[in-house]
Write a protein that holds these residues in place. Structure first.
Motif, PDB file in Angstrom:
ATOM      1  N   GLU A 177      36.400  46.837  32.928  1.00  0.00           N
ATOM      2  CA  GLU A 177      37.473  45.924  32.544  1.00  0.00           C
ATOM      3  C   GLU A 177      37.327  44.582  33.250  1.00  0.00           C
ATOM      4  OE1 GLU A 177      41.301  46.650  35.215  1.00  0.00           O
ATOM      5  OE2 GLU A 177      40.631  48.500  34.252  1.00  0.00           O
ATOM      6  N   GLN A 178      37.917  43.561  32.652  1.00  0.00           N
ATOM      7  CA  GLN A 178      37.888  42.223  33.230  1.00  0.00           C
ATOM      8  C   GLN A 178      38.848  42.173  34.409  1.00  0.00           C
ATOM      9  OE1 GLN A 178      36.035  39.650  32.331  1.00  0.00           O
ATOM     10  NE2 GLN A 178      36.964  37.974  33.454  1.00  0.00           N
ATOM     11  N   HIS A 179      38.317  41.863  35.590  1.00  0.00           N
ATOM     12  CA  HIS A 179      39.166  41.792  36.768  1.00  0.00           C
ATOM     13  C   HIS A 179      39.975  40.500  36.718  1.00  0.00           C
ATOM     14  CE1 HIS A 179      40.519  42.037  40.899  1.00  0.00           C
ATOM     15  NE2 HIS A 179      39.940  43.218  41.025  1.00  0.00           N
ATOM     16  N   GLY A 238      41.950  40.251  30.773  1.00  0.00           N
ATOM     17  CA  GLY A 238      42.171  41.239  31.813  1.00  0.00           C
ATOM     18  C   GLY A 238      43.466  42.005  31.674  1.00  0.00           C
ATOM     19  N   LEU A 270      44.650  46.210  35.295  1.00  0.00           N
ATOM     20  CA  LEU A 270      45.125  45.633  36.539  1.00  0.00           C
ATOM     21  C   LEU A 270      45.749  44.256  36.313  1.00  0.00           C
ATOM     22  CD1 LEU A 270      45.373  45.618  39.618  1.00  0.00           C
ATOM     23  CD2 LEU A 270      43.019  44.785  39.729  1.00  0.00           C
ATOM     24  N   GLY A 271      45.169  43.464  35.407  1.00  0.00           N
ATOM     25  CA  GLY A 271      45.696  42.127  35.159  1.00  0.00           C
ATOM     26  C   GLY A 271      47.123  42.154  34.677  1.00  0.00           C
ATOM     27  N   ARG A 277      44.250  52.372  42.074  1.00  0.00           N
ATOM     28  CA  ARG A 277      43.481  51.240  42.579  1.00  0.00           C
ATOM     29  C   ARG A 277      43.843  50.987  44.031  1.00  0.00           C
ATOM     30  NH1 ARG A 277      45.222  49.624  37.456  1.00  0.00           N
ATOM     31  NH2 ARG A 277      43.554  49.426  35.937  1.00  0.00           N
ATOM     32  N   ASP A 279      46.576  45.770  46.582  1.00  0.00           N
ATOM     33  CA  ASP A 279      46.251  44.386  46.219  1.00  0.00           C
ATOM     34  C   ASP A 279      46.674  43.447  47.335  1.00  0.00           C
ATOM     35  OD1 ASP A 279      45.789  42.007  44.895  1.00  0.00           O
ATOM     36  OD2 ASP A 279      47.763  42.052  43.939  1.00  0.00           O
ATOM     37  N   LEU A 300      36.101  41.433  44.716  1.00  0.00           N
ATOM     38  CA  LEU A 300      37.284  41.028  43.979  1.00  0.00           C
ATOM     39  C   LEU A 300      38.504  41.887  44.304  1.00  0.00           C
ATOM     40  CD1 LEU A 300      35.739  40.276  40.452  1.00  0.00           C
ATOM     41  CD2 LEU A 300      36.038  38.744  42.404  1.00  0.00           C
ATOM     42  N   ASP A 301      38.319  43.182  44.543  1.00  0.00           N
ATOM     43  CA  ASP A 301      39.461  44.058  44.783  1.00  0.00           C
ATOM     44  C   ASP A 301      40.206  43.697  46.064  1.00  0.00           C
ATOM     45  OD1 ASP A 301      39.159  45.553  42.482  1.00  0.00           O
ATOM     46  OD2 ASP A 301      37.768  46.962  43.415  1.00  0.00           O
ATOM     47  N   ALA A 303      31.994  42.883  37.465  1.00  0.00           N
ATOM     48  CA  ALA A 303      33.219  43.670  37.349  1.00  0.00           C
ATOM     49  C   ALA A 303      33.983  43.733  38.662  1.00  0.00           C
ATOM     50  CB  ALA A 303      32.888  45.080  36.854  1.00  0.00           C
ATOM     51  N   HIS A 304      33.287  43.823  39.803  1.00  0.00           N
ATOM     52  CA  HIS A 304      33.964  43.989  41.086  1.00  0.00           C
ATOM     53  C   HIS A 304      33.538  42.972  42.128  1.00  0.00           C
ATOM     54  CE1 HIS A 304      35.698  47.762  39.704  1.00  0.00           C
ATOM     55  NE2 HIS A 304      34.500  48.117  39.274  1.00  0.00           N
TER      56      HIS A 304
END
Length: 865
Positions: A193-195, A385, A435-436, A459, A462, A487-488, A508-509
């Protein structure tokens, strides 16, 4: 009180209920009085206004009003309070639809709101009672719930407000939980998926490129210049198909500064303060702001498909956001795309956007559900996302992918560009929410209150709500000047530290950045400090390699040595004597040149001094006559004075005229022309501009030569005859062709052989254009504007086929309306921003304001003159 076809009454942006009440008619006032003071027996308009005003100032009366609210009204007002008392009305409509409220759409409203009738739609049925009773305050008469006067545009008009006194008394009630749709689980493998952090990085990367390019060049039609896009794609191939839309989204977010209307054409600059605020904000807030802007920018093809529906009565951006809200109804497990689209439409979207016509017929049959909703779920939402997609292996091992198409999202999608044909939804699957969407909802609803149900995910936590570094480094800085970002765990502080780097790859990440001198100079221009950047890299990367830190400090020193002061204040005096006499009274002033003084930064200029700010557009104070005279009609800055002095001289009376000798000696250059153009009222007149070009030899010489022409109202048809065409050269217009030199006799012989009588004299009316036989179709906006300007100068009438512009009275996007064909008398060409318009009148005296870009056909006619 007027009917649906009466002229609309202007509803101002009301900030409290009392202002709105004073603009109500007697019928609406009685409704509002029953809402605010049900026991009052007031019948005169003045007494009713006074009673409502007393209720607004009495907390117990407002508490009683709140207790009398229906469950639907309580839900809507509580949601409006969570948004600070000001919210897009479509969000309230969608919230009611998500919770299953299905109010009946009345065939006719018993009352109106501020002289405007409400539409026969679910949106008006949900908000109508509160709008009529003065509890919800409308943004304007062009809102989507009022009958259309020239087309619904929405935008700022769809915003509704609460009175501050009522807002204060409303209790904080969370919305009830939503019940998820029961859809069959599909056995699929989720695709990457798009982060949402990747979209934030892309947005900042485009802003960085705009800064490095010196601004964002836009065409007169408001599109991004193609050469600019080509240059950016050479540096960022991964942004193919998205550069232009991301740039427009930056404008929508207020990150690119819009120049003044009367400023000379130039690139739009980046607002450094806005970019810095973007770095300081939590990532989920920045992401949500991007999503909101993307909904407003939208996609032209999707917007066109949305307009196909009968009586939709809303802008596409409202439908985009409604679809985002509706995603909360999807279960956590993967489901088939076709099942998801049908269920979302039937459960929430169709009820919210349904309308009835004056006969009570429901208008949802032609709403483009398969194309619009499926495209949003299949391409746009995954690219933003908001939705994760999935794929299933077939019996032969071949996968059928549901992954978002490259170049999709707000930049356009594969199916959209193929004519919005219905995609094969049976082979696609969706896993929602992504997540978006969690980020978006958390930022959009204050204090965590959300109209959507809470979705448990596995997940990692954040860290985007704080700028402090995380426990574990989220950046990995290598000695080769590459930085790997996770990114996470990316935080605003880590992203701000990367303001001096360029994004090379986003996966992705992870995302890969490069530290270089260009990036450091850009960050310093945006207001970052070197130590601030180094401290951020050190804190979030667990240290910086020595060679990297040394190189960054060397780059910064090199930049300091080349710094140029641009904030100096220079005073101009009539001569050296006046300057020297004034310096003693000015703190820290220094003599510069013959008659100038450099003023200290802390000193105040003398009283009555005219200020010219060279960072801003110069004042237009020059007036050129059609002859050679020039007048100065206001303060003129130093650059304008120097340019004017190089091309003019003073006559005995003191007036200025163009000096041919000075111009021929080289006084007129490109820089001088640009300076004069920027300071001339309406620009340099074309007839003066060509004279300047001829005198300075910067333009080719005009040619004057004898020629033979073949003229006829249908000359283009004669030119199709092979024997005649052999003797004709280039066409001058549809009615006139040049004859090949030396072929005059041969052409005359052909006409005589065909027994066609012809004349040898051409009657020319001075200043008159040839009367076009056929309408010219498909001309560019620029060529159409030039023909209109020629017609104005020649006192010609024009026959135009054009589309009326809808939405001029609202705040949303302006779109094409009904196609008309009529003869008009053109008067002048004017601009609104960068958009050209024709001001004209018909033969019956009716005024017309026509957007030149909406003119489809044009022909010269003389009947209206």
């Amino acid at each position: 009180m007027g009917g649906p076809d009466a002229a609309p009454r202007r509803i101002p942006h009301e900030r409290d209920a009392l202002l709105a009440v004073r603009r109500m008619d007697a019928v609406q006032l009685k409704r509002a009085l029953k809402r605010y003071q049900p026991t009052s027996r007031a019948s005169r308009k003045t007494d009713m206004v006074t009673a409502i005003a007393n209720a607004l100032e009495t907390p117990s009366s407002l508490d009683a009003l709140i207790r009398r609210l229906t469950p639907l009204e309580s839900l809507l007002l509580s949601e409006a309070k969570r948004h600070g008392g000001k919210v897009d009305g479509w969000r309230l409509v969608m919230l009611a639809s998500l919770h299953g409220h299905r109010p009946a759409v009345p065939e006719r409203w018993s009352s109106n709101a501020y002289g405007c009738y409400l539409t026969r739609s679910v949106g008006a049925a949900i908000l109508g009672e509160l709008l009529i009773d003065g509890v919800l305050l409308p943004g304007g008469a062009n809102a989507s719930w009022f009958e259309s006067y020239g087309g619904h545009t929405g935008g700022a008009s769809d915003v509704v407000r609460l009175d501050p006194r009522l807002l204060e008394r409303l209790p904080d009630l969370p919305p009830p939980p939503l019940r998820a749709l029961r859809l069959e689980r599909e056995d699929v493998t989720p695709a990457p998926e798009q982060h949402p952090a990747a979209l934030v990085i892309e947005l900042l990367d485009v802003l960085h490129l705009i800064v490095e390019e010196g601004g964002l060049p836009l065409t007169r039609s408001g599109t991004v210049g193609k050469p600019f896009v080509a240059r950016l794609l050479k540096r960022r191939p991964r942004l193919a198909g998205r550069v232009a839309v991301l740039a427009i989204t930056c404008i929508e977010m207020g990150l690119v500064r819009v120049p003044p209307v009367d400023a000379p054409p130039k690139a739009w600059s980046v607002a450094a303060s806005g970019v810095r605020a973007l770095y300081d904000a939590p990532l989920h807030v920045t992401y949500a702001a991007f999503i909101e802007a993307a909904c407003r920018v939208g996609d032209p093809a999707i917007a066109e498909a949305w307009s196909w529906g009968d009586g939709v009565g809303s802008r596409p951006g409202a439908f985009w956001r409604a679809t985002i809200d509706a995603l909360a109804l999807l279960p956590d497990h993967p489901v088939a795309m076709s099942a998801a689209a049908d269920a979302l439409w039937e459960r929430a979207l169709e009820p919210a956007f349904m309308r009835r016509d004056r006969y009570g017929v429901r208008h949802t049959g032609r709403l483009p559900r398969p194309t619009v909703l499926t495209e949003l779920l299949l391409d746009v939402m995954p690219r933003l996302g908001l939705v994760a997609t999935a794929e299933r292996r077939g019996p032969t091992g071949e996968g059928r992918s549901g992954e978002a198409v490259a170049g999709g999202g707000a930049a356009g999608t594969r199916h959209v560009r193929e004519g919005m044909s219905e995609p094969d939804r049976a082979s696609h699957f969706v896993l929602a929410p992504a997540l978006g969407r969690d980020w978006y909802l958390r930022a959009r609803t204050p204090e965590g209150a959300s109209p959507a149900r809470v979705v448990e995910t596995k997940r990692s936590a954040d860290p985007t709500t704080a700028g402090q570094p995380t426990k574990a480094p989220c950046l990995l800085i290598g000695p080769n000047f590459e930085v790997l970002a996770y990114l996470d765990s990316l935080s605003p502080g880590a992203l701000a530290a990367l303001a001096c780097a360029s994004a090379d790859r986003v996966d992705a990440h992870t995302a890969t950045f490069t530290l270089d001198q260009v990036g450091l100079n850009r960050a310093l221009d945006l207001g970052f400090g070197l130590d601030e950047l180094l401290d951020g890299l050190r804190a979030h990367g667990g240290g910086i390699p020595g060679n990297v830190e040394g190189a960054m400090r060397a780059w910064a020193k090199r930049r300091e040595r080349l710094r140029v002061t641009i904030a100096a204040r220079l005073l101009e005096f009539a001569g050296a004597g006046e300057r020297d006499a004034a310096i003693g009274r000015l703190r820290g002033a220094r003599a510069v040149g013959e008659r100038f003084a450099l003023l200290d930064a802390a000193a105040s200029p003398p009283a009555g001094t005219t200020t010219h700010r060279y960072k801003e557009a110069p004042a237009r104070s020059l007036a050129f006559s059609t002859g050679a005279a020039v007048r100065v009609e206001g303060p003129l800055d130093l650059a304008g004075q120097a340019a004017l002095a190089s091309v003019t001289r003073r006559r005995d009376g003191g007036s200025l005229v163009l000096d041919r000798e000075a111009i021929r000696a080289g006084g007129f250059t490109v820089a001088v022309r640009d300076a004069l153009q920027a300071r001339a009222k309406g620009g340099i007149p074309p007839q003066v501009d060509v004279l300047l070009g001829a005198w300075s030899a910067t333009e080719p010489k005009p040619a004057l030569a004898a020629a033979v022409v073949f003229a006829h109202p249908r000359a283009s048809a004669w030119a199709l005859h092979p024997e005649i065409a052999a003797h004709l050269a280039a066409p001058l217009s549809d009615t006139t062709f040049l004859v090949v030199p030396g072929h005059e006799g041969a052409l005359a012989a052909v006409l005589e052989e065909l027994e066609v009588a012809f004349g040898r004299h051409l009657e020319i009316v001075p200043g008159r254009l040839p009367d076009s036989v056929g309408m010219q179709i498909g001309l560019s906006t620029r060529r159409t504007r030039e023909l209109i300007e020629e017609a104005v100068g020649a006192s010609a009438a024009l026959e135009l086929r054009y589309a009326r512009e809808r939405g001029r009275t609202g705040y949303g996007a302006r779109t094409k309306g009904k196609i008309l064909t009529e003869v008009v008398v053109p008067e002048l060409v004017t601009y609104e921003g960068s958009i050209p318009y024709l001001v004209a009148s018909t033969d019956t005296g009716q005024d017309r304001l026509i957007r030149i870009g909406y003119i489809e056909g044009i022909a010269v006619r003389w009947s209206a003159r």
